[in-house]
Scaffold this motif. Structure first.
Motif, PDB file in Angstrom:
ATOM      1  N   ALA A 219     -16.408 105.560  49.335  1.00  0.00           N
ATOM      2  CA  ALA A 219     -15.511 104.812  48.460  1.00  0.00           C
ATOM      3  C   ALA A 219     -14.050 105.093  48.804  1.00  0.00           C
ATOM      4  O   ALA A 219     -13.200 104.192  48.740  1.00  0.00           O
ATOM      5  CB  ALA A 219     -15.783 105.164  46.996  1.00  0.00           C
ATOM      6  N   LEU A 220     -13.744 106.335  49.191  1.00  0.00           N
ATOM      7  CA  LEU A 220     -12.377 106.660  49.604  1.00  0.00           C
ATOM      8  C   LEU A 220     -12.014 105.913  50.877  1.00  0.00           C
ATOM      9  O   LEU A 220     -10.880 105.421  51.026  1.00  0.00           O
ATOM     10  CB  LEU A 220     -12.239 108.167  49.807  1.00  0.00           C
TER      11      LEU A 220
ATOM     12  N   ASP B 170     -11.318 106.069  59.299  1.00  0.00           N
ATOM     13  CA  ASP B 170     -12.709 105.671  59.098  1.00  0.00           C
ATOM     14  C   ASP B 170     -13.432 106.847  58.450  1.00  0.00           C
ATOM     15  O   ASP B 170     -12.853 107.916  58.222  1.00  0.00           O
ATOM     16  CB  ASP B 170     -13.379 105.200  60.389  1.00  0.00           C
ATOM     17  N   LEU B 171     -14.695 106.645  58.136  1.00  0.00           N
ATOM     18  CA  LEU B 171     -15.447 107.651  57.402  1.00  0.00           C
ATOM     19  C   LEU B 171     -15.519 108.964  58.163  1.00  0.00           C
ATOM     20  O   LEU B 171     -15.388 110.052  57.577  1.00  0.00           O
ATOM     21  CB  LEU B 171     -16.852 107.126  57.100  1.00  0.00           C
ATOM     22  N   ALA B 172     -15.693 108.893  59.479  1.00  0.00           N
ATOM     23  CA  ALA B 172     -15.782 110.118  60.281  1.00  0.00           C
ATOM     24  C   ALA B 172     -14.466 110.896  60.252  1.00  0.00           C
ATOM     25  O   ALA B 172     -14.467 112.131  60.269  1.00  0.00           O
ATOM     26  CB  ALA B 172     -16.170 109.781  61.719  1.00  0.00           C
ATOM     27  N   ASP B 173     -13.331 110.198  60.212  1.00  0.00           N
ATOM     28  CA  ASP B 173     -12.041 110.879  60.099  1.00  0.00           C
ATOM     29  C   ASP B 173     -11.964 111.663  58.800  1.00  0.00           C
ATOM     30  O   ASP B 173     -11.510 112.820  58.768  1.00  0.00           O
ATOM     31  CB  ASP B 173     -10.893 109.867  60.138  1.00  0.00           C
TER      32      ASP B 173
ATOM     33  N   LEU C 177     -13.554 104.107  42.282  1.00  0.00           N
ATOM     34  CA  LEU C 177     -12.477 104.976  42.767  1.00  0.00           C
ATOM     35  C   LEU C 177     -11.216 104.130  42.932  1.00  0.00           C
ATOM     36  O   LEU C 177     -11.193 103.198  43.725  1.00  0.00           O
ATOM     37  CB  LEU C 177     -12.894 105.629  44.084  1.00  0.00           C
ATOM     38  N   VAL C 178     -10.167 104.463  42.169  1.00  0.00           N
ATOM     39  CA  VAL C 178      -8.958 103.634  42.146  1.00  0.00           C
ATOM     40  C   VAL C 178      -7.733 104.354  42.688  1.00  0.00           C
ATOM     41  O   VAL C 178      -6.660 103.753  42.814  1.00  0.00           O
ATOM     42  CB  VAL C 178      -8.674 103.121  40.725  1.00  0.00           C
ATOM     43  N   GLY C 179      -7.849 105.632  43.027  1.00  0.00           N
ATOM     44  CA  GLY C 179      -6.706 106.362  43.566  1.00  0.00           C
ATOM     45  C   GLY C 179      -7.137 107.722  44.073  1.00  0.00           C
ATOM     46  O   GLY C 179      -8.269 108.161  43.836  1.00  0.00           O
TER      47      GLY C 179
END
Length: 324
Positions: free
Chosen positions: A15-16, A34-37, A62-64
């Motif tokens: 979500a982040l 990206d997700l891996a980062d 997740l908004v922040g």
């Protein structure tokens, strides 16, 4: 239901990842993850994820977020880097104000826990034209401190590399023997640079040579007859940039020349060697950041290599005195 702030959990990362992409699409920072980062950043050995990274949740959405990136408390000050964002559709609700206050509180907690005898620096960077961010950070005591320019060139032109200064040769980074030597040289090169913090072996391995973005095949060293490093150009490549832009970007992460070899044109020649190596390796463009007041005159070196201004950044700073 009010928006909840809590420490991040590993299952929040997808979500982040989505949040950061949606924020960048509006804010146009050219900072892509990206997700891996995110997984790699969360694995930082100095990080306490449940306290250093916060997420803002409206129910399950997740908004922040706010994120702290700590550095080793050795040296003359404890330095912590911060960042954060709020979804564009949820701005103006006070979420950013709450995240900023919580980020500062956690940074001050780290100060008391790790190095109360030292002053503490909290630094946050943002695109200079983003006035709302400037005002938000001013609310927690961060003020403009330094300015950074992002320069880029693309497509990569063929380079006339020129000759290295007498007695020096250029070669590629060798993972087997260069990791520690390059760390030590980099720390020495930037020892007197404003705001620079020396890298520990663990930090260097996590964030630089051991990072998934590190490109040793186009990271170049200028060495003397004894094999000592006189200068270097260290290159990264981020998968997320290619996913978003369709282009392979060589990110020139670090450029340095030792004091004994300055004033001989080494940085300029070595940079052109590196840009040509990147072009030959199939990169579409190259970019880097440079302090606008860099005392070594690096801005001119980059401009002569064909790089032009793309973004202007401000580093905001808050310094707290020792708490002992």
């Amino acid at each position: 239901m009010p928006v909840e702030l809590r420490g991040i959990r590993p299952d929040d990362l997808p979500a982040l990842d989505v949040l950061l992409r949606e924020v960048e699409a509006v804010d146009q920072t050219d900072e892509h993850y990206d997700l891996a980062d995110l997984e790699e950043e969360l694995a930082d050995p100095l990080l306490d994820p449940s306290r250093d990274w916060l997420v803002a949740l409206d129910g399950d959405t997740l908004v922040g977020c706010s994120r702290l990136t700590p550095r080793d408390p050795g040296g003359t000050a404890l330095t912590t880097y911060g960042s954060g964002c709020v979804h564009p559709d949820r701005r103006g609700e006070g979420i950013g104000t709450r995240l900023a206050a919580a980020m500062l509180a956690r940074a001050q907690e780290r100060h008391r826990e790790l190095a109360p005898h030292l002053p503490a620096h909290l630094k946050v960077s943002g695109v200079t034209e983003h006035v709302a961010q400037r005002d938000l950070l001013a609310g927690i005591g961060l003020v403009p401190d330094r300015y950074t320019l992002t320069l880029g060139v693309g497509p990569l032109p063929e380079q006339e590399v020129g000759a290295l200064p007498e007695g020096l040769a250029v070669r590629r980074y060798d993972a087997a023997g260069d990791e520690e030597a390059l760390r030590l040289v980099h720390n020495e090169v930037f020892r007197d640079h404003p705001g620079s913090v020396a890298w520990t072996p663990e930090e260097w391995r996590h964030w630089v040579t051991g990072s998934r973005s590190f490109r040793g095949d186009v990271t170049l060293l200028a060495v003397d007859a004894d094999g000592g490093i006189a200068g270097y150009v260290q290159v990264d490549e981020y998968d997320a940039v290619r996913q978003v832009t369709g282009l392979r970007e060589a990110w020139i992460a670090r450029v340095g020349t030792t004091r004994a070899h300055r004033g001989r044109g080494l940085a300029s020649v070595l940079l052109r060697h590196a840009l040509e190596a990147c072009r030959a390796a199939g990169f579409d463009r190259a970019a880097l950041d440079v302090d606008s007041a860099n005392p070594t005159g690096a801005l001119g070196v980059y401009e002569r290599a064909g790089m032009a201004l793309e973004k202007h950044w401000t580093t905001y700073l808050r310094t707290d005195p020792p708490v002992d």
